[in-house]
Design an enzyme around this catalytic site. Structure first.
Site, short mmCIF file in Angstrom:
data_model
loop_
_atom_site.label_atom_id
_atom_site.label_comp_id
_atom_site.label_asym_id
_atom_site.label_seq_id
_atom_site.Cartn_x
_atom_site.Cartn_y
_atom_site.Cartn_z
N CYS A 93 -27.56 6.76 -23.74
CA CYS A 93 -27.34 7.60 -24.93
C CYS A 93 -25.99 7.31 -25.60
CB CYS A 93 -27.48 9.06 -24.53
SG CYS A 93 -27.78 10.15 -25.92
N HIS A 190 -32.68 10.02 -20.77
CA HIS A 190 -32.15 10.92 -19.76
C HIS A 190 -33.30 11.29 -18.84
CE1 HIS A 190 -28.63 11.42 -22.33
NE2 HIS A 190 -29.42 11.74 -23.33
#
Ligand SMILES: [Zn+2]
Lengths: 238, 457
Positions: A93, A190
């Site tokens: 991310c 994630h």
């Protein structure tokens, strides 16, 4: 054998459970009798480019992200040396975005990355949130959860990590997710990523140990619990 | 304002909620409030204006329900007639329904004080139309990231809610992000005096590394890590090591804190004096909830003796909160929804005697669809408990993985995705007079409440 893991900015970039990746690497190595040491250099701390086998960097909130973007420049040269030498790197991310050239927000100044990978990110108009399934070149899958508004685009020579089967991936436009160059992996996933994708965790461990010790074949583990979670996640709606 | 439409809205809402009750569909419906607002968008302000003793909103990521429950108990002792929305129904529709429920069909209200538990994002919507003289903020933990974006945004929503009607703010001084909320009116700070903090900080040795202490908060001014002294939890006195930001002076605080497996004792202090409290709830987070409730009551003019009585007489409603007795077994239920709160619940679990544990994880919108946070909570604390763990809910399989990587043997992990089957098995395996712990996410909790009711009946 011993596995050295460097968790960059662990205490400042620690949202969205990315620490689970460190837990997964640590446990999967130690269940095989491989010793593990984790170092977690923070702001203004130094980094020895010859020490780590695996580098990990996660995502943070906007404010912490900006602080780190600046600090990370100090390590840019060292990380490039390590990357060219085959060190394994996983960036998730916000960390993935910083591994590219820059992040361009809607307002304010551009956040400079360290150009480990030929990619750039621009702020998008909608937040891309939801479950993701990615197909890797070897047809295995990665499952995870994305939550980003930045849209990442890869340069011509840079391969994506995989194809999006479900979710948005890099930018919600080209159906690709993540990036892969040498042993560097960038992704928006994630979940945490590695615990539910044990084959990918093992791939990283194998590459890391092979670099230091020569060809390594990991002992298989009983991954029944992990496989069930993986299969369940594949069934979830985006 | 003409009372015709609000009365009609009340009638409709009451009828719908009666139908829902009769159909057994459960208690978490937003429908009555939605219908009332559809008929008359002014239903909420119409009733709120009748609150002769005013209105107080409770917001923040964790502890809203217990804090407002404790405050309701204190205010009842102090002679208030409190209108209080029930746990979890903390969006505008749920708050509206609390008023229609407490109204007569002629449009008059059976109550004189509004105690409103409000979702962080709904607070500015509430204060747009309702004049809350006081707003209490419990804490700002990272939570529900997929719903609201990030902590700074949540803080902005709350600050906007406070500013709109120039409400006074009763703020948790131990939380740097709560302290930092701007408030044009009076700020009252509560917290713990941790020079006298006496509680067990020993936690099982983590199987991973020192990152197991993931409860970190960041300075809202400079972004660096906040230092909480020797305390390993986000409690007590703090300061930023990089800039000069530090905890403000406390107006109301708890001291001499002692934690036990099923209750806690502490002293509450205001500017007039102090009172020793025995709170019938375990865990440091409940000491915070009680201190918050006490600070709010004290600000409203309630004296410490009455606060003491209210807190000590606090009774949880069946299935709504921490403890229930079923077939001669004690069932402890603690909602888990974010890393900081879950780690606190896990710490109090390891400090208590428990025979069986069920962890039920759902990923509906109300739970937060992203379950990554499980990896930020300290499940490693369970690794030394000699029992098997039942994982349940829509994401039971993920919870199983989390426990395995927390160092719990695969043979100790039992995966039963159906929550009713999981509860059945857990109750069967819990010996008489022993304790069963349930750690559900929000919608799993609602399901557990429905199921346990059947056991009780
Ligand atoms: Zn600071």
């Amino acid at each position: 054998m011993k596995l050295h893991i460097c968790h960059l900015y662990a205490r400042l970039l620690n949202i969205y459970g990315d620490r689970g990746n460190i837990i997964a690497l640590t446990q999967r190595a130690s269940w095989r009798g491989i010793e593990v040491e984790v170092r977690a250099p923070g702001l203004a701390e130094n980094l020895d480019p010859s020490w780590a086998d695996i580098y990990f960097v996660g995502g943070g909130q906007d404010k912490q992200q900006i602080m780190i973007a600046e600090d990370l420049q100090r390590h840019a040269d060292n990380l490039k040396i390590a990357a060219n030498d085959g060190a394994v790197m996983l960036a998730v991310c916000g960390g993935y975005q910083l591994f590219g050239h820059y992040y361009k927000p809607h307002q304010g100044s551009e956040l400079k990355g360290i150009s480990l990978m030929d990619a750039y990110t621009v702020a998008g108009d909608r937040r891309m949130i939801g479950n993701v399934t990615v197909e890797l070149p070897d047809k295995s899958t990665l499952v995870g959860f994305e939550n980003h508004s930045g849209k990442t685009f890869l340069g011509k020579g840079l391969s994506p990590l995989g194809k999006v089967l479900k979710g948005n991936g890099n930018n919600g436009e080209d159906a690709f997710e993540g990036a892969h160059y040498k042993n560097i992996y960038g992704t928006y996933l994630h979940g945490s990523l590695l615990p539910k994708n044990p084959h990918f965790a093992d791939q990283l461990i194998t590459e890391a140990l092979t670099r230091r010790y020569g060809a390594v074949k990991l002992e298989p583990l009983d991954d029944e619990i992990e496989s069930k979670a993986h299969d369940k996640a594949r069934l979830l709606k985006a | 304002m003409d009372s015709f439409l609000p009365c009609l809205a009340t009638l409709a809402a009451k009828s719908i909620s009666k139908l829902i009750r009769l159909s057994g569909a459960g208690m978490a419906s937003n429908l009555p409030g939605k219908i009332a607002n559809a008929i008359c968008p002014n239903t909420l302000p119409y009733f709120a204006k009748q609150l002769t003793r005013g209105c107080l909103a409770v917001s923040g990521t964790n502890g809203k329900s217990t804090t407002s429950g404790l405050l309701a108990s204190i205010l009842a002792q102090a002679g208030y007639q409190v209108i209080h929305n029930r746990q979890g129904a903390n969006l505008i529709a749920g708050i509206t329904a609390a008023f229609t429920e407490a109204a007569n069909l002629n449009g008059s209200l059976k109550g004189n004080f509004g105690l409103l538990e409000v979702d962080e994002a709904a607070l500015p919507l509430l204060t747009k139309t309702v004049d809350c003289q006081n707003i209490l903020v419990t804490n700002l933990y990272r939570d529900q990231l997929d719903r609201y974006g990030e902590l700074d945004k949540t803080a902005k929503l709350i600050a906007q809610g406070i500013a709109q009607k120039q409400s006074n703010a009763i703020l948790n001084a131990d939380d740097p992000n709560v302290c930092n909320l701007s408030c044009p009116a009076t700020k009252i700070f509560y917290g713990l005096n941790n020079s006298s903090l006496n509680y067990d900080t020993t936690s099982p040795v983590s199987t991973v590394n020192d990152l197991s202490n993931t409860e970190i908060s960041y300075c809202p001014h400079c972004g660096n890590e906040i230092y909480y002294g020797s305390s390993k939890t986000l409690s007590g006195n703090w300061s930023c090591l990089s800039c000069n930001y530090k905890r403000p002076d406390l107006d109301f605080y708890a001291s001499n804190i002692k934690l036990f497996s099923e209750h806690s004792t502490f002293v509450l202090n205001d500017k007039h004096g102090s009172a020793s409290i025995t709170l019938p709830l375990p865990g440091l987070f409940n000491v915070y909830n009680a201190t918050a409730a006490g600070a709010a009551a004290s600000h409203l003019g309630v004296n410490l003796n009455t606060i003491k009585t209210g807190l000590e007489k606090y009774e949880t409603l069946f299935g709504r909160s921490e403890k229930v007795h079923i077939n001669d077994r004690l069932v402890v239920i603690q909602l888990i929804k974010n890393p900081a709160g879950a780690s606190k619940s896990l710490a109090s679990l390891t400090n208590s005697k428990c025979a069986k544990v069920v962890i039920a994880i759902n990923d509906n919108l109300a739970d937060g669809r992203d379950i990554s946070w499980l990896w930020d909570a300290n499940f490693e604390a369970l690794a030394n408990i000699d029992t098997s763990f039942i994982v349940s809910g829509q994401r039971a399989q993920d919870m199983a993985v989390r426990l395995k990587y927390a160092g719990i043997k695969s043979t100790q992990i039992v995966c039963i995705p159906s929550i009713s089957l999981a509860l059945k098995e857990a109750l069967e395996e819990t010996p008489v007079k022993s304790t069963l712990w349930l750690l559900p996410t929000y919608t799993a909790l609602l399901e557990i409440q429905r199921i346990l009711k059947q056991y009780k009946d």
